[in-house]
Enzyme design. Sequence first.
Site, PDB file in Angstrom:
ATOM      1  CE  LYS A  58      -3.839  -2.163   2.513  1.00  0.00           C
ATOM      2  NZ  LYS A  58      -4.685  -2.118   3.732  1.00  0.00           N
ATOM      3  CG  HIS A  59       0.280   4.331  -2.780  1.00  0.00           C
ATOM      4  ND1 HIS A  59       1.372   4.504  -3.606  1.00  0.00           N
ATOM      5  CD2 HIS A  59      -0.704   3.826  -3.562  1.00  0.00           C
ATOM      6  CE1 HIS A  59       1.051   4.129  -4.839  1.00  0.00           C
ATOM      7  NE2 HIS A  59      -0.199   3.714  -4.837  1.00  0.00           N
ATOM      8  CD  GLU A  60       5.139   5.632   0.514  1.00  0.00           C
ATOM      9  OE1 GLU A  60       4.588   6.083  -0.515  1.00  0.00           O
ATOM     10  OE2 GLU A  60       5.899   4.673   0.516  1.00  0.00           O
ATOM     11  N   GLY A  61       1.624   6.631   4.137  1.00  0.00           N
ATOM     12  CA  GLY A  61       0.810   7.781   4.508  1.00  0.00           C
ATOM     13  C   GLY A  61       1.459   9.104   4.147  1.00  0.00           C
ATOM     14  N   PRO A 119       4.974   0.293  -3.672  1.00  0.00           N
ATOM     15  CG  PRO A 119       2.722   0.457  -3.120  1.00  0.00           C
ATOM     16  CD  PRO A 119       4.045   0.014  -2.573  1.00  0.00           C
TER      17      PRO A 119
END
Length: 514
Positions: free
Chosen positions: A146-149, A157
């Site tokens: 998942k994309h990091e915050g 990604p």
Amino acid sequence: LCRVQYHFGEFGNYSLVVKTLNTSTNTVSCDLVINEGPINSYLPILYAFLVYMGILAILVVGRLFMKIDPVRNWVYKRLNHRETDRVINSELGTPNTTDSPSSGPTPRLLSATSRQRLRSLDTFRGLSLIIMVFVNYGGGKYWFFKHEGWNGKLHFPSALFSRFVFIMGTSISLSLRSMLRRGGSKWQVLRKILWRSFLLILLGIIVMNPNYCLGPLSWDNLRIPGVLQRLGFTYLVVAALQLLFTRTGTESGTLEMLCPALKDILPYWPQWIFIVILEVIWLCLTFLLPVPGCPRGYLGPGGIGDFGRYPNCTGGAAGYIDRLVLGEKHIYQHPSSSVVYQTTMPYDPEGILGTINSIFMAFMGLQAGKIILLYKDQHKQIMSRFLVWSIVMGVISAILTKCSKEEGFIPINKNLWSISYVTTMSCFAFILLLLIYYLVDVKRLWSGAPFFYPGMNSILVYIGHKVFENYFPFKWKMQNSQSHAEHLIQNLTATTLWVIISYFLYRKRIFWKI
């Protein structure tokens, strides 16, 4: 009251029992009770790995059998096998040797005497694309897909889109040289660059727009930035820059140089000045532009980040410029920062300010292409230059970030496409290209399969996987939506199908080029 450090497992059920041991001294005890044991959520990855290794083993054994003359002759006779010729696939500036500025969209075959195409470039592109497809389909719902915050952590990604931009720049160098050597004028080539950029931007806005999930497209909520839009604009700038300052003899190494060690830099000094000016503009806008209600130079996520002091400052100057120029309804409404930091402001990771640094990323790829051309067939020189550039980019990243997540001058941030993010990704991209180039084109230990095939049809695979992502067999209703195993099976099946599709398209000599 107490401090407990514990590694919680997925789907585990826990209770924290706090008891007062002594009321006079306020002594308490904290005990962690496991009500239901966690599961090993990584087992599906192991099983998937074993399945693909088994398939690979079968293919390797088959390849060994094909080296036996009677077996090979029998198979060739039955299948009427014929090696697919190299095909021009100049989408996003793919290198080729027969591209002509007057060429139409119809695929054409290379002549038998034409120079063999570098398989490593298509393999690099295909590898990045296939992982991107897998991640976009969900990545098995694992956190590291998942994309990091916001700042710091580089999940899978983070590197995918940047690698695509990088290899696009590499391909620009080779394809423009090919077109010019075939007698095309710069005006003809420029028209082709403009047309290709226009098509990419149009496809991004019309076909790939995420607002379709809200119903028919409407200008009231049309997202203007996007992945293809950024690729199209980046391609336009970098290709035009290369075309404008290309001189006869520079890429063949025939011009005399005062410093041969810098012959991939000095002849292109106007390009470097242009890139430096762009980066100065990025730095000035990022750190000096006053943003209402936000501290100058703010690079944080807003929301509850920074103890909630700047809730409406997501992205700082980058977010402010997008909202000011494009409007809040025309940018991405659900940024990855909203999950962790509970941000409410729209923010677009493909926004205006970040595009400046994507141009720099593509320019680094362009530099790799120049090295390939200048040191043609000098494999040691090419690989050593790749290594040197990787080290240079890595050192710059270390300085900018102070080798920390938050304490550096400019943190690594994929949402902002910060300069430290670009230098870090360029460092990794040069290393990866070096390895693939060595294995595929130098030692020929690997043909590039299966990533080579989607790399030859990258635009078709990218657009196709987004258009058909909610259709069977790429997606189906799952029995347990919380199961990593089911998500992983579905996502790997969908990704594998696109590899198979690209392979059959390759065999049928069907290539979609822009």
